[in-house]
Design an enzyme around this catalytic site. Structure first.
Site, mmCIF file in Angstrom:
data_model
loop_
_atom_site.group_PDB
_atom_site.id
_atom_site.type_symbol
_atom_site.label_atom_id
_atom_site.label_comp_id
_atom_site.label_asym_id
_atom_site.label_seq_id
_atom_site.Cartn_x
_atom_site.Cartn_y
_atom_site.Cartn_z
ATOM 1 N N ILE A 154 -2.732 -3.548 2.762
ATOM 2 C CA ILE A 154 -3.422 -3.665 3.998
ATOM 3 C C ILE A 154 -4.020 -2.477 4.821
ATOM 4 O O ILE A 154 -4.908 -2.306 5.164
ATOM 5 C CB ILE A 154 -2.300 -4.552 4.936
ATOM 6 C CG1 ILE A 154 -2.147 -5.916 4.338
ATOM 7 C CG2 ILE A 154 -3.054 -4.755 6.312
ATOM 8 C CD1 ILE A 154 -1.127 -6.704 5.070
ATOM 9 N N ASP A 173 2.955 7.501 4.005
ATOM 10 C CA ASP A 173 3.593 6.614 3.230
ATOM 11 C C ASP A 173 4.617 7.338 2.333
ATOM 12 O O ASP A 173 4.467 8.461 2.014
ATOM 13 C CB ASP A 173 2.527 5.915 2.442
ATOM 14 C CG ASP A 173 3.108 4.634 1.679
ATOM 15 O OD1 ASP A 173 4.040 4.447 1.029
ATOM 16 O OD2 ASP A 173 2.138 3.574 1.738
ATOM 17 N N PRO A 205 6.116 -2.364 5.382
ATOM 18 C CA PRO A 205 7.147 -3.304 5.282
ATOM 19 C C PRO A 205 8.379 -2.988 6.440
ATOM 20 O O PRO A 205 8.618 -1.959 6.719
ATOM 21 C CB PRO A 205 7.730 -3.841 3.937
ATOM 22 C CG PRO A 205 7.457 -2.307 3.220
ATOM 23 C CD PRO A 205 6.320 -1.552 3.998
ATOM 24 N N THR A 231 0.663 -5.003 13.058
ATOM 25 C CA THR A 231 0.464 -6.202 12.776
ATOM 26 C C THR A 231 1.444 -6.635 11.438
ATOM 27 O O THR A 231 0.949 -7.400 10.521
ATOM 28 C CB THR A 231 -0.969 -6.360 11.979
ATOM 29 O OG1 THR A 231 -1.117 -5.326 11.333
ATOM 30 C CG2 THR A 231 -2.060 -6.432 12.962
ATOM 31 N N SER A 232 2.435 -5.634 11.564
ATOM 32 C CA SER A 232 3.143 -5.770 10.084
ATOM 33 C C SER A 232 4.362 -6.666 10.257
ATOM 34 O O SER A 232 4.349 -7.540 10.063
ATOM 35 C CB SER A 232 3.768 -4.186 9.525
ATOM 36 O OG SER A 232 4.336 -4.217 8.460
ATOM 37 N N ARG A 233 5.620 -5.964 11.057
ATOM 38 C CA ARG A 233 6.713 -7.036 11.321
ATOM 39 C C ARG A 233 7.177 -6.479 12.504
ATOM 40 O O ARG A 233 7.306 -5.060 12.818
ATOM 41 C CB ARG A 233 7.838 -6.949 10.390
ATOM 42 C CG ARG A 233 7.432 -7.677 9.011
ATOM 43 C CD ARG A 233 7.630 -9.124 9.215
ATOM 44 N NE ARG A 233 7.276 -9.877 7.890
ATOM 45 C CZ ARG A 233 6.183 -10.363 7.620
ATOM 46 N NH1 ARG A 233 5.042 -10.095 8.348
ATOM 47 N NH2 ARG A 233 5.925 -11.055 6.390
ATOM 48 N N HIS A 294 1.032 -13.780 15.428
ATOM 49 C CA HIS A 294 1.215 -13.696 14.097
ATOM 50 C C HIS A 294 0.062 -14.453 13.293
ATOM 51 O O HIS A 294 0.308 -15.235 12.531
ATOM 52 C CB HIS A 294 2.532 -14.192 13.522
ATOM 53 C CG HIS A 294 2.877 -13.385 12.058
ATOM 54 N ND1 HIS A 294 4.172 -13.048 12.067
ATOM 55 C CD2 HIS A 294 2.620 -13.237 11.088
ATOM 56 C CE1 HIS A 294 4.384 -12.713 10.708
ATOM 57 N NE2 HIS A 294 3.192 -12.724 10.256
HETATM 58 P P1 NAD Z 1 2.151 -3.365 0.610
HETATM 59 O O1 NAD Z 1 3.569 -3.412 -0.350
HETATM 60 O O2 NAD Z 1 0.991 -3.380 -0.477
HETATM 61 O O3 NAD Z 1 2.114 -2.071 1.084
HETATM 62 C C1 NAD Z 1 3.206 -1.587 1.904
HETATM 63 C C2 NAD Z 1 3.100 -0.106 1.957
HETATM 64 O O4 NAD Z 1 4.262 0.414 2.877
HETATM 65 C C3 NAD Z 1 3.461 0.391 0.508
HETATM 66 O O5 NAD Z 1 2.202 1.583 0.326
HETATM 67 C C4 NAD Z 1 4.617 1.448 0.700
HETATM 68 O O6 NAD Z 1 4.788 2.369 -0.106
HETATM 69 C C5 NAD Z 1 5.034 1.567 2.337
HETATM 70 N N1 NAD Z 1 6.081 1.862 2.688
HETATM 71 C C6 NAD Z 1 7.314 1.368 2.161
HETATM 72 N N2 NAD Z 1 8.404 1.753 2.744
HETATM 73 C C7 NAD Z 1 7.859 2.907 3.819
HETATM 74 C C8 NAD Z 1 8.228 3.544 4.727
HETATM 75 N N3 NAD Z 1 9.525 3.440 4.691
HETATM 76 N N4 NAD Z 1 7.547 4.296 5.252
HETATM 77 C C9 NAD Z 1 6.144 4.318 5.171
HETATM 78 N N5 NAD Z 1 5.559 3.539 4.216
HETATM 79 C C10 NAD Z 1 6.482 2.825 3.580
HETATM 80 O O7 NAD Z 1 2.096 -4.421 1.620
HETATM 81 P P2 NAD Z 1 0.830 -4.986 2.226
HETATM 82 O O8 NAD Z 1 0.231 -5.998 1.490
HETATM 83 O O9 NAD Z 1 0.149 -3.850 2.720
HETATM 84 O O10 NAD Z 1 1.569 -5.823 3.628
HETATM 85 C C11 NAD Z 1 2.205 -4.478 4.466
HETATM 86 C C12 NAD Z 1 3.097 -5.593 5.541
HETATM 87 O O11 NAD Z 1 2.068 -6.514 6.553
HETATM 88 C C13 NAD Z 1 3.968 -6.537 5.103
HETATM 89 O O12 NAD Z 1 5.249 -6.029 4.717
HETATM 90 C C14 NAD Z 1 3.987 -7.628 6.042
HETATM 91 O O13 NAD Z 1 5.274 -7.160 6.731
HETATM 92 C C15 NAD Z 1 2.799 -7.393 6.802
HETATM 93 N N6 NAD Z 1 1.857 -8.652 6.879
HETATM 94 C C16 NAD Z 1 1.647 -9.202 8.305
HETATM 95 C C17 NAD Z 1 0.518 -10.174 8.088
HETATM 96 C C18 NAD Z 1 0.324 -10.891 9.417
HETATM 97 O O14 NAD Z 1 -0.212 -11.913 9.444
HETATM 98 N N7 NAD Z 1 0.351 -10.221 10.687
HETATM 99 C C19 NAD Z 1 0.431 -10.636 6.890
HETATM 100 C C20 NAD Z 1 0.549 -10.121 5.744
HETATM 101 C C21 NAD Z 1 1.504 -9.122 5.643
#
Ligand code: NAD
Length: 330
Positions: A154, A173, A205, A231-233, A294
């Protein structure tokens, strides 16, 4: 397989019924999975859950006692599942790792533009024949510094979109992506990102390390008046600290699609109820806060892909094949 869906809505049923095959029978419960609804899982082989369903140790042990062998998440995030406990209980966990990163990235952008250019206020004004521009001033995105925390699927999609606006992009990251660096995106420390960005977008995440990543201390070294977009958590932001930062003006704008205590609010029509959560009420009252419940994932393309991948996950489990989308933990 007999599969019990929890927290299911009409749209879940619509998209899953389109892709379902004769190997599976689906029962849709609107209620979330929790200790009170655990009894509904008796005689099911699998449960299919969403972001606010609870799969902690006690629930997973209860699921195992009821004969459930698989938890299929209709989401990418799995912070609501205790993976170690699932392993001990002999339950496999599968998820939908990638359904449409663009859906969430585009929603993050929609939040930024709406909040910055006050489109939500303009829409309401014009409907009341109020064509004044007073207090609708925004700012150009062009030339601004955008901080992206988490450059996975994302975050990467978001970087690609926002680069078209002529912004400087700083990223943080735990793993750096070479192709993003080649596009001119600069990886920096979290502290530098927070202190130099005009807009910060969260795409990492929720883990024990990222819980309350934005707290009293981090808000203090943010650029005064900056915008934070999540938009994450919800758990990435300490909500009480965000409210204080908004009151002091340190945080200039807050856009959230996720909220720390969202499980008691989001995905429900509470328009006839008294909201007991004082923090969300306070947030809603700020003119510079924009909240959606969400819906980042909520596009036709994403719903199609969630249903398709989940049925694929169920098929693989049923056929005893290796699980492409298993969450194994460490
Ligand atoms: P992804 O696993 O592809 O990417 C997550 C990134 O975060 C990775 O590059 C990882 O290395 C990095 N990361 C992990 N720990 C970290 C830290 N401590 N500090 C910095 N970076 C760190 O996941 P994604 O598909 O890009 O999704 C990201 C988040 O978006 C999901 O975990 C979920 O919580 C959220 N999400 C929200 C919705 C929504 O409807 N709002 C939908 C899907 C996902």
């Amino acid at each position: 397989m007999n599969v019990a869906f929890f927290s299911s809505k009409n749209y879940d049923k619509k998209y899953f019924e389109k892709v379902k095959n004769s190997n599976h029978s689906f029962t849709y419960f609107e209620t979330p999975l929790n200790k009170d609804t655990l009894k509904l899982t008796k005689d099911f082989d699998a449960v299919c859950i969403f972001v606010n369903d609870n799969a902690d140790e006690a629930i997973l042990n209860g699921l195992a006692e009821n004969g459930v062998k698989l938890v299929a998440l209709r989401s990418a995030g799995f912070n609501n599942v205790n993976i170690d406990a699932a392993k001990k209980a002999g339950i496999s966990i599968v998820r939908v790792p990638s359904y449409s990163p663009e859906a969430v990235a585009e929603h993050a952008l929609a939040l930024i533009l709406t909040l910055n250019r006050k489109i939500h206020k303009a829409y309401n004004r014009v409907r009341e024949n109020n064509f004044s521009l007073e207090n609708l001033t925004g700012f150009n995105l062009h030339g601004k510094v955008i901080g992206v925390v988490g450059t996975g699927q994302i975050g990467r999609a978001f970087c690609n979109i926002i680069s078209g606006f002529g912004c400087k992009i700083l990223a943080y990251d735990i793993y750096e992506q070479d192709d993003l660096k080649k596009k001119g995106i600069q990886y920096v420390s979290l502290k530098k990102l927070i202190s130099e960005s005009d807009i910060i977008a969260l795409h990492c995440p929720l883990t024990p390390e990222t819980h309350h990543m934005f707290n009293k201390e981090t808000f203090a070294f943010m650029k005064k008046g900056a915008m934070l977009v999540n938009t994450s958590r919800g758990g990435l932001i300490d909500t009480a600290a965000a409210i204080d930062a908004l009151k002091s003006g340190q945080l200039g704008h807050l856009a959230i699609d996720v909220y720390e205590q969202e499980e008691n609010l989001f995905f429900r029509d509470l328009s006839g109820s008294i909201i007991m959560d004082d923090m969300i009420v306070r947030l809603i009252a700020f003119h510079n806060v924009l909240i959606t419940s969400h819906q980042g994932f909520f596009t036709k393309e994403a719903l199609d892909e969630i249903a398709r991948t989940t049925v694929h996950n169920l098929d693989q489990f049923e056929n005893g094949e290796p699980l492409d989308n298993e969450v194994k933990g460490d």
